[in-house]
Design a protein around this motif. Structure first.
Motif, PDB file in Angstrom:
ATOM      1  N   THR A 283    -133.459   1.811 -42.531  1.00 58.56           N
ATOM      2  CA  THR A 283    -133.175   2.055 -43.948  1.00 58.56           C
ATOM      3  C   THR A 283    -131.752   1.636 -44.302  1.00 58.56           C
ATOM      4  OG1 THR A 283    -134.737   3.898 -43.943  1.00 58.56           O
ATOM      5  CG2 THR A 283    -133.197   3.791 -45.790  1.00 58.56           C
TER       6      THR A 283
ATOM      7  N   PHE B 281    -142.911  -3.049 -40.478  1.00 60.92           N
ATOM      8  CA  PHE B 281    -141.505  -2.830 -40.790  1.00 60.92           C
ATOM      9  C   PHE B 281    -140.615  -3.915 -40.199  1.00 60.92           C
ATOM     10  CE2 PHE B 281    -143.280   1.388 -41.393  1.00 60.92           C
ATOM     11  CZ  PHE B 281    -142.567   1.889 -42.470  1.00 60.92           C
TER      12      PHE B 281
ATOM     13  N   SER C 191    -143.829   5.200 -37.015  1.00 56.57           N
ATOM     14  CA  SER C 191    -143.838   4.465 -38.285  1.00 56.57           C
ATOM     15  C   SER C 191    -144.899   3.373 -38.211  1.00 56.57           C
ATOM     16  CB  SER C 191    -142.457   3.849 -38.556  1.00 56.57           C
ATOM     17  OG  SER C 191    -141.467   4.838 -38.647  1.00 56.57           O
TER      18      SER C 191
ATOM     19  N   ASP D 134    -144.661   6.717 -44.585  1.00 57.78           N
ATOM     20  CA  ASP D 134    -144.230   6.809 -45.986  1.00 57.78           C
ATOM     21  C   ASP D 134    -145.394   6.684 -46.967  1.00 57.78           C
ATOM     22  OD1 ASP D 134    -141.080   6.686 -45.748  1.00 57.78           O
ATOM     23  OD2 ASP D 134    -141.881   5.220 -44.334  1.00 57.78           O
TER      24      ASP D 134
ATOM     25  N   ILE E 126    -138.277   7.317 -47.297  1.00 55.72           N
ATOM     26  CA  ILE E 126    -138.509   7.707 -48.695  1.00 55.72           C
ATOM     27  C   ILE E 126    -137.720   8.959 -49.052  1.00 55.72           C
ATOM     28  CG2 ILE E 126    -140.550   9.127 -48.263  1.00 55.72           C
ATOM     29  CD1 ILE E 126    -139.797   6.814 -51.295  1.00 55.72           C
TER      30      ILE E 126
ATOM     31  N   SER F 154    -143.721   6.233 -53.426  1.00 50.40           N
ATOM     32  CA  SER F 154    -143.427   5.811 -52.059  1.00 50.40           C
ATOM     33  C   SER F 154    -144.340   4.669 -51.626  1.00 50.40           C
ATOM     34  CB  SER F 154    -143.578   6.989 -51.103  1.00 50.40           C
ATOM     35  OG  SER F 154    -143.167   6.636 -49.797  1.00 50.40           O
ATOM     36  N   ARG F 155    -145.606   4.763 -51.953  1.00 53.67           N
ATOM     37  CA  ARG F 155    -146.527   3.685 -51.563  1.00 53.67           C
ATOM     38  C   ARG F 155    -146.166   2.380 -52.265  1.00 53.67           C
ATOM     39  NH1 ARG F 155    -152.537   6.503 -50.962  1.00 53.67           N
ATOM     40  NH2 ARG F 155    -151.927   7.950 -49.289  1.00 53.67           N
TER      41      ARG F 155
ATOM     42  N   PHE G 220    -142.954   1.017 -50.486  1.00 55.87           N
ATOM     43  CA  PHE G 220    -143.237   0.553 -49.122  1.00 55.87           C
ATOM     44  C   PHE G 220    -144.424  -0.413 -49.060  1.00 55.87           C
ATOM     45  CE2 PHE G 220    -140.484   4.076 -48.344  1.00 55.87           C
ATOM     46  CZ  PHE G 220    -139.890   3.833 -47.127  1.00 55.87           C
TER      47      PHE G 220
ATOM     48  N   THR H 130    -143.679  -4.656 -46.203  1.00 56.68           N
ATOM     49  CA  THR H 130    -143.068  -3.343 -46.086  1.00 56.68           C
ATOM     50  C   THR H 130    -141.595  -3.417 -45.733  1.00 56.68           C
ATOM     51  OG1 THR H 130    -145.199  -2.404 -45.480  1.00 56.68           O
ATOM     52  CG2 THR H 130    -143.256  -1.128 -44.898  1.00 56.68           C
ATOM     53  N   ARG H 131    -141.180  -4.427 -44.977  1.00 57.44           N
ATOM     54  CA  ARG H 131    -139.778  -4.506 -44.546  1.00 57.44           C
ATOM     55  C   ARG H 131    -138.803  -4.617 -45.712  1.00 57.44           C
ATOM     56  NH1 ARG H 131    -142.246  -9.376 -43.695  1.00 57.44           N
ATOM     57  NH2 ARG H 131    -141.189 -11.303 -44.331  1.00 57.44           N
TER      58      ARG H 131
ATOM     59  N   TYR I 165    -138.775  -2.601 -48.218  1.00 57.45           N
ATOM     60  CA  TYR I 165    -138.722  -1.310 -48.907  1.00 57.45           C
ATOM     61  C   TYR I 165    -137.297  -0.877 -49.229  1.00 57.45           C
ATOM     62  CZ  TYR I 165    -137.142   1.321 -44.787  1.00 57.45           C
ATOM     63  OH  TYR I 165    -136.409   1.812 -43.738  1.00 57.45           O
ATOM     64  N   LYS I 166    -136.319  -1.340 -48.427  1.00 54.34           N
ATOM     65  CA  LYS I 166    -134.940  -0.912 -48.664  1.00 54.34           C
ATOM     66  C   LYS I 166    -134.472  -1.223 -50.080  1.00 54.34           C
ATOM     67  CE  LYS I 166    -135.062  -2.738 -44.930  1.00 54.34           C
ATOM     68  NZ  LYS I 166    -136.154  -3.073 -43.955  1.00 54.34           N
TER      69      LYS I 166
END
Length: 388
Positions: free
Chosen positions: A84, A194, A231, A256, A277, A311-312, A315, A319-320, A322-323
């Motif tokens: 994160t 991720f 994860s 997440d 999250i 959150s969904r 993410f 997905t990587r 998401y940050k």
């Protein structure tokens, strides 16, 4: 269309019942909890630094530590220098160690909970020639984190993913590394959604066999393992693994997508939490967990359930990235004055993605100051040529 509605100031769902952080009484924001809950936290960059953002990170240390203090004030722990924080995705090991050093010192001043990532990311994958190289890299980072008084989250290794061919290879590395840690660690199994470089972790692409290997290694080192963070975004696999772990070992959900029901648990157990999250929804997460601790499971789900669609979305694949959503939430909620990221990763999500994030955050009651958030959303839209 959501972008047009925001530009015209029509996006906020004012007919919704009060939920989320904006309606949590401040006196209830440091509650006793019956789950251990870590927020994996982001790094705030210095937008005025004269650096090359794709090549080096310029950290705003004051704002970065202030955000961790915000998380601690809510009764949550901090998982430091993880993915994160863009570890290995713009944040290099020397900067990560400085971040860990500062965070551990700040936690000690508050008697707060922090565990920190130790991995092998200073060892370039192309330079890793043997499993002994991987072991030495792990030991170097573990020693550095322990030297500053930190507790360890043992991160997955890209170098090990490259070199490890089977269960025996992984057992050799983990058995050796775990034998030398000063205190029990949290082991992180990070799925390839991720980080694609971790494909085939535990020596196989078969997740059933991978879990067999992971469980055998972890249970075989139970005295050295505090818990496991999984994860994989696969609820049933986490439950299955949780039920197979030695009773001394905690499961920390890293899912997440399904965290609410995994934390609530069932008649056979529950998961603690170590979630990215929780950076974005920390006040709501804290209050929900306080309701669970008070025996109010319905209240827990009433607060945390509406955060799951957000959150969904944050993410979603890839997905990587998401940050970007996590940092955007920090910007909307006033924890930083800019939407700038390590490695320039504010560009990894589309304008439509950010607009939908704004809508879902508002619907869940997660905008601390809706007027400020709306103004900032409009600013971002304007930079993309969308103006009211």
């Amino acid at each position: 269309m959501i972008v047009a509605e925001i530009a015209e100031g029509r996006s906020l769902d004012r007919d919704l019942p009060p939920r989320g952080l904006a309606h949590v009484p401040r006196k209830a924001r440091r509650p006793p909890l019956n789950r251990i809950a870590f927020s994996a936290v982001h790094t705030v960059v210095d937008p005025f630094a004269d650096n090359d953002p794709w090549l080096s990170a310029a950290v705003d240390w004051d704002r970065t530590i202030a955000f961790r203090e915000h998380v601690w004030d809510l009764g949550l722990g901090v998982a430091e220098a993880m993915d994160t924080a863009q570890r290995g995705m713009g944040l290099d090991w020397p900067t990560s160690l400085e971040l860990i050093t500062r965070s551990v010192a700040a936690a000690k001043r508050r008697n707060a909970l922090v565990f920190s990532g130790a991995g092998t990311d200073h060892l370039a994958v192309e330079d890793a020639r043997s499993l002994d190289d991987v072991i030495r890299a792990y030991e170097e980072q573990i020693s550095a984190v322990e030297k500053v008084g930190g507790r360890i989250i043992l991160m997955a290794s890209r170098a090990l993913a490259k070199l490890g061919r089977n269960a025996d290879d992984y057992a050799k590395v983990y058995d050796r590394v775990l034998s030398g840690v000063a205190q029990p660690v949290i082991i992180h199994w990070l799925g390839d959604m991720f980080d694609p470089a971790l494909t085939g972790y535990w020596g196989t692409g078969d997740l059933d066999k991978a879990m067999d290997t992971a469980v055998a290694i972890i249970n075989g080192n139970a005295a050295k393992v505090d818990g496991v963070k999984v994860s994989l975004l696969d609820k049933q696999r986490e439950i299955d693994m949780r039920r197979r772990l030695d009773k001394r070992i905690k499961m920390y959900t890293g899912d997440d997508f399904n965290y609410a029901e995994l934390i609530a648990g069932d008649e056979q157990g529950f998961s603690h939490a170590l979630l990215g999250i929780f950076d974005a929804i920390a006040p709501a997460a804290s209050y929900a967990l306080s309701r669970l601790a008070a025996g109010d499971e319905a209240g827990f789900h009433d607060v945390l359930g509406p955060t799951v669609p957000l959150s969904r979305h944050i993410f979603k694949a890839p997905t990587r990235f998401y940050k970007t959503g996590v940092v955007f939430m920090a910007y909307l909620n006033g924890h930083q004055d800019h939407f700038t990221m390590v490695g320039g990763q504010e560009s990894t999500r589309s304008t439509l993605h950010l607009a939908e994030l704004f809508r879902l955050a508002d619907k869940a009651g997660l905008l601390a100051n809706p007027e400020l958030a709306t103004q900032r959303m409009k600013t971002v839209l304007a930079t993309h040529g969308i103006e009211s």
